[in-house]
Design an enzyme around this catalytic site. Sequence first.
Site, mmCIF file in Angstrom:
data_model
loop_
_atom_site.group_PDB
_atom_site.id
_atom_site.type_symbol
_atom_site.label_atom_id
_atom_site.label_comp_id
_atom_site.label_asym_id
_atom_site.label_seq_id
_atom_site.Cartn_x
_atom_site.Cartn_y
_atom_site.Cartn_z
ATOM 1 N N PRO A 195 -3.085 4.021 -5.953
ATOM 2 C CA PRO A 195 -2.111 4.482 -6.936
ATOM 3 C C PRO A 195 -1.160 3.394 -7.414
ATOM 4 O O PRO A 195 -0.690 2.575 -6.632
ATOM 5 C CB PRO A 195 -1.331 5.584 -6.222
ATOM 6 N N HIS A 229 0.252 4.780 3.975
ATOM 7 C CA HIS A 229 1.229 5.247 4.943
ATOM 8 C C HIS A 229 1.015 6.679 5.413
ATOM 9 O O HIS A 229 1.637 7.097 6.386
ATOM 10 C CB HIS A 229 2.629 5.079 4.352
ATOM 11 N N HIS A 289 -2.155 -5.880 0.920
ATOM 12 C CA HIS A 289 -0.933 -5.422 0.246
ATOM 13 C C HIS A 289 -0.274 -6.622 -0.400
ATOM 14 O O HIS A 289 -0.122 -7.673 0.237
ATOM 15 C CB HIS A 289 0.023 -4.741 1.223
ATOM 16 N N ARG A 334 7.297 2.359 4.681
ATOM 17 C CA ARG A 334 6.160 1.491 4.352
ATOM 18 C C ARG A 334 5.704 0.631 5.532
ATOM 19 O O ARG A 334 4.696 -0.058 5.446
ATOM 20 C CB ARG A 334 6.526 0.564 3.192
#
Length: 147
Positions: free
Chosen positions: A10, A80, A100, A111
């Site tokens: 996302p 997460h 990431h 996070r």
Amino acid sequence: MKKVLVINGPNLNRLGVREPGVYGSKTLEDLEKELTNLGEEHGVVFTFVQSNHEGVLIDAIHEADEKVDGIIINPGAFTHYSYAIRDAIASISKPVIEVHISNIHKREEFRHHSVTAPVTVGQIVGLGLYGYHLAALALIQQIKGDE
């Protein structure tokens, strides 16, 4: 020829415009071009999936088990809390590296924990888009070692 799937979750379609101070100014298209070029140098074909929908990512992981040699995934916020994505990764036989762009351990408390990392071969955080390059090189070394 070896094949690697790069999955972005996302909001990663918003690279270049979403919080450039955190994620940089390059777009997802820029990243895909860079990885395609890296693949050409190493005899690896990269394919790409980006979705804001959890089920699409799960389907891509399941389908990849039959079609590719490895996966690079940035699950975005699903990192997460998506046990469904975690279970999809755990259900396949191909190596997966989690990436990431930002250092998730220096950001908001929620996070700091990844439910997906324990079922991957490794996690790269905080190195910007270069983290994808490192993941690609590590995965290439791992899958080409199988030849």
